[in-house]
Design a protein around this motif. Structure first.
Motif, short mmCIF file in Angstrom:
data_model
loop_
_atom_site.label_atom_id
_atom_site.label_comp_id
_atom_site.label_asym_id
_atom_site.label_seq_id
_atom_site.Cartn_x
_atom_site.Cartn_y
_atom_site.Cartn_z
N ALA A 14 0.83 -1.20 0.00
CA ALA A 14 0.00 0.00 0.00
C ALA A 14 0.86 1.25 0.00
O ALA A 14 1.55 1.52 0.97
CB ALA A 14 -0.93 0.00 1.21
N ALA A 15 0.80 1.99 -1.09
CA ALA A 15 1.47 3.29 -1.21
C ALA A 15 2.92 3.25 -0.76
O ALA A 15 3.46 4.20 -0.22
CB ALA A 15 0.71 4.32 -0.39
N GLY A 16 3.59 2.10 -1.00
CA GLY A 16 4.98 1.98 -0.62
C GLY A 16 5.20 1.48 0.79
O GLY A 16 6.33 1.23 1.20
N PHE A 17 4.11 1.31 1.57
CA PHE A 17 4.23 0.80 2.92
C PHE A 17 4.43 -0.73 2.87
O PHE A 17 3.72 -1.43 2.15
CB PHE A 17 3.00 1.13 3.76
CG PHE A 17 2.69 2.60 3.84
CD1 PHE A 17 3.70 3.51 4.10
CD2 PHE A 17 1.41 3.07 3.65
CE1 PHE A 17 3.43 4.87 4.18
CE2 PHE A 17 1.12 4.43 3.72
CZ PHE A 17 2.14 5.34 3.98
N VAL A 18 5.35 -1.23 3.65
CA VAL A 18 5.67 -2.66 3.60
C VAL A 18 4.95 -3.46 4.66
O VAL A 18 5.09 -4.69 4.72
CB VAL A 18 7.19 -2.86 3.75
CG1 VAL A 18 7.94 -2.18 2.62
CG2 VAL A 18 7.69 -2.33 5.10
N ASP A 19 4.15 -2.79 5.50
CA ASP A 19 3.57 -3.48 6.65
C ASP A 19 2.05 -3.53 6.65
O ASP A 19 1.43 -3.92 7.64
CB ASP A 19 4.05 -2.83 7.95
CG ASP A 19 3.71 -1.34 8.04
OD1 ASP A 19 3.28 -0.77 7.02
OD2 ASP A 19 3.90 -0.75 9.12
N VAL A 20 1.41 -3.13 5.55
CA VAL A 20 -0.05 -3.12 5.50
C VAL A 20 -0.57 -4.50 5.14
O VAL A 20 -0.16 -5.08 4.13
CB VAL A 20 -0.57 -2.08 4.50
CG1 VAL A 20 -2.09 -2.13 4.40
CG2 VAL A 20 -0.12 -0.68 4.89
N PRO A 21 -1.49 -5.08 5.92
CA PRO A 21 -2.02 -6.41 5.61
C PRO A 21 -2.83 -6.38 4.32
O PRO A 21 -3.41 -5.36 3.95
CB PRO A 21 -2.89 -6.73 6.81
CG PRO A 21 -3.27 -5.39 7.38
CD PRO A 21 -2.09 -4.50 7.14
#
Length: 451
Positions: A14-21
Motif C-alpha cells: 500500500a502506497a509503498g508501505f511494507v507493513d499493511v495487511p
C-alpha cells in the motif's frame, strides 16, 4: 458494464508501505491517494497500532476537507502547536467529535463503537437503531464472529482506514448500498470524473457538457455519480438538476459546512510594490486595497471557506500572475479589489465582470451584483452600476470573477472613507457579506455566517 475504480494499478504494498495487511491494501492505497492518511514513516503505516482520537480527527477532517489549519482550540489539552489542532476544532465545531468537558483527550485510543459514531456523524449515515447498525446496514462495518459489534474493543489504524474508505466510496463496501436517484446534467465540458471526492484523486474519465448523470450521495463538494459506464465523483459545482436546469443545491446529508470547506475564495488586492495604483488625498490605492483585502481575509478565515490572497503585503505582482495564482490554487471565485481615480468631482462605487471569455459569465455577474449591492449600502455612494469590463484579471480567469472599485481616491468625500478605520471595516464586512450572498444564491447554507 460499470468500470471499477480500483481494478487497475493495484500495488503490492500500500502506497509503498511494507507493513499493511492484504485485507487493507486497496483501502489504504485509496486514502493515501486522496491525501487522507499518511504513514508513520515513508515505508511503514503501523497498521496494528491503535488509533488515537487526534489521529481519527485528522483522517476524518481530511476526508471531508475540513479546515485543518493549526490554531488555538477550545480544549485545554490541545494547543495551537498540535498537528491535529485545526481538525480537532473543526470536528468539534461540526458535532462530529466532542470533548470531555474542557478536555479532548487527544491521545485516548478509539473503540469500535466510538469509530461508528464518528463516521456516522461525519457522513450523515444515521439509523434509528444507532450508529453501529447504520454502518452495518450500509456495508461499511460488520459485526464480530460472536455476534456483537465489539463496541468496546479498540480499533487499529488499518481497520479505521478500511471503514473510512468504505464510508467515502461504496465500491469498497461489503454490499452494494449506493442509491443513484438524482437525475443530473454536467454544466461544463472536459469534466473529470475522479475516483474520490477531491482533485487529489485520479481521473477515471471525462465527460462533455450537458451529459446526463445519476447521482447518489455527496461529500465535501463532490457528488458520487454514474454515467457512460463509469462511476466516480464529480464536483457538485459543475452539476445541475436535469428537470429544472438549476445548479444542484449543495445540500449534504453529511453537513453543509463540508460544502463550504470545499470552496476556495481568491482575494486579489490590486497593484502593490512599485505599482502604487491611483494616488489622491494623501492615499495610495495599493495600501487602501491591501487593508481591505486583509480585513475580508480575516473575516473569511472565521468560516469553513478556504481563502487565498494573491498578495498579503506590499508586493508587486504581474497581472498574468494574479489569474495564474487563482487557477493554480483551484479557486472557485475570484474577487479583485481596487479604488478608482478621475476628476475630483467623480464619485461612486462600481463592480465589473467579463462577459466574453470567462466560461462563468452568469455567475460572474451574480457575484459582481451581490457585492455591489452590499458596497452601496455600506458607503452610500453613487451607484455606478455592475458593468462588463475587459480587465486582464477577469479576462484570463476560468472561474466566477469580479473586480470591485470601492470609490474614487481622487474624490475628497470617497477618500475620507478610505482613510477611516470605521468606514474601511464597514466596507470589508460589506464585501464579505456580498460573497456570502453569492453563495446563498447558489444554494449554500451561509445564514449563520453573516456579520
Amino acid at each position: 458494464m460499470i468500470v471499477s475504480l480500483f481494478s487497475i494499478n493495484t500495488k503490492t504494498h500500500a502506497a509503498g508501505f511494507v507493513d499493511v495487511p492484504s485485507r487493507a491494501l486497496k483501502e489504504v492505497n485509496y486514502l493515501v491517494e486522496g491525501q487522507v492518511v499518511s504513514g508513520s514513516t515513508p515505508t511503514t503505516f503501523t497498521p496494528y497500532k491503535t488509533i488515537t482520537r487526534s489521529e481519527a480527527a485528522v483522517f476524518i477532517g481530511r476526508a471531508l476537507q475540513l479546515n485543518g489549519k493549526q490554531r488555538a482550540t477550545s480544549f485545554k489539552d490541545v494547543g495551537s502547536g498540535s498537528f491535529a489542532s485545526g481538525y480537532i476544532q473543526s470536528a468539534a465545531d461540526k458535532g462530529i467529535m466532542s470533548g470531555y468537558g474542557s478536555s479532548f483527550r487527544p491521545y485516548k485510543v478509539v473503540t469500535r463503537g466510538e469509530m461508528a459514531v464518528m463516521i456516522a456523524k461525519a457522513f450523515g449515515y444515521s439509523s434509528s437503531a444507532g450508529a453501529e447498525k447504520a454502518l452495518m446496514n450500509l456495508g461499511i462495518a460488520s459485526g464480530l464472529s460472536n455476534g456483537t459489534f465489539g463496541s468496546n474493543q479498540t480499533i487499529t489504524r488499518a481497520d479505521f482506514a478500511v471503514f473510512l474508505a468504505r464510508a467515502i466510496n461504496p465500491e469498497f463496501r461489503l454490499k452494494q448500498s449506493a442509491k443513484f436517484m438524482k437525475n443530473l446534467v454536467s454544466t461544463t465540458g472536459n469534466l473529470n470524473i475522479r475516483s474520490g471526492p477531491s482533485t487529489s484523486y485520479r481521473s477515471v474519465g471525462k465527460i462533455a457538457a450537458n451529459t446526463p448523470v445519476t447521482g447518489a450521495h455527496s461529500i465535501g463538494g463532490w457528488t458520487y455519480v454514474k454515467t457512460e459506464g463509469k462511476v466516480g465523483y464529480i464536483s457538485t459545482y459543475y452539476l445541475r438538476t436535469a428537470s429544472t436546469g438549476n445548479t444542484v443545491p449543495p445540500t449534504l446529508t453529511e453537513n453543509n459546512d463540508s460544502k463550504l470547506s470545499s470552496q476556495t475564495i481568491i482575494l486579489d488586492p490590486g497593484h502593490g510594490g512599485k505599482d502604487s495604483g491611483a494616488v489622491g488625498n494623501g492615499l495610495k490605492e495599493k495600501e487602501v486595497v491591501l487593508k481591505t483585502g486583509l480585513q475580508v481575509n480575516n473575516l473569511l478565515k472565521q468560516t469553513p471557506f478556504n481563502v487565498k490572497m494573491t498578495r498579503s503585503n506590499d508586493t508587486f505582482i504581474e497581472l498574468k500572475d494574479r489569474s495564474a495564482f487563482a487557477k493554480n490554487n483551484d479557486g472557485d471565485i475570484f474577487v479583485s479589489i481596487h479604488a478608482n481615480a478621475a476628476t475630483p468631482s467623480a464619485t461612486g462605487t462600481e463592480t465589473y465582470y467579463y462577459s466574453a471569455g470567462n466560461p462563468h459569465v452568469a455567475d460572474s455577474k451574480l457575484l459582481a451584483s451581490k457585492i455591489q449591492a452590499r458596497m452601496l449600502t455600506a458607503w452610500n455612494l453613487r451607484d455606478r452600476g455592475v458593468k462588463n469590463g475587459n480587465f486582464s484579471v477577469l479576462r484570463e480567469n476560468n472561474m466566477p470573477a469580479a473586480l470591485l472599485e470601492l470609490g474614487f481616491i481622487s474624490n475628497a468625500g470617497d477618500a475620507s472613507k478610505m482613510a477611516s478605520d470605521y468606514w474601511m471595516n464597514t466596507m470589508s464586512k460589506a464585501i464579505y457579506n456580498g460573497i456570502l450572498d453569492y453563495y446563498k444564491a447558489k444554494g449554500y447554507n451561509v445564514n449563520s455566517l453573516y456579520k
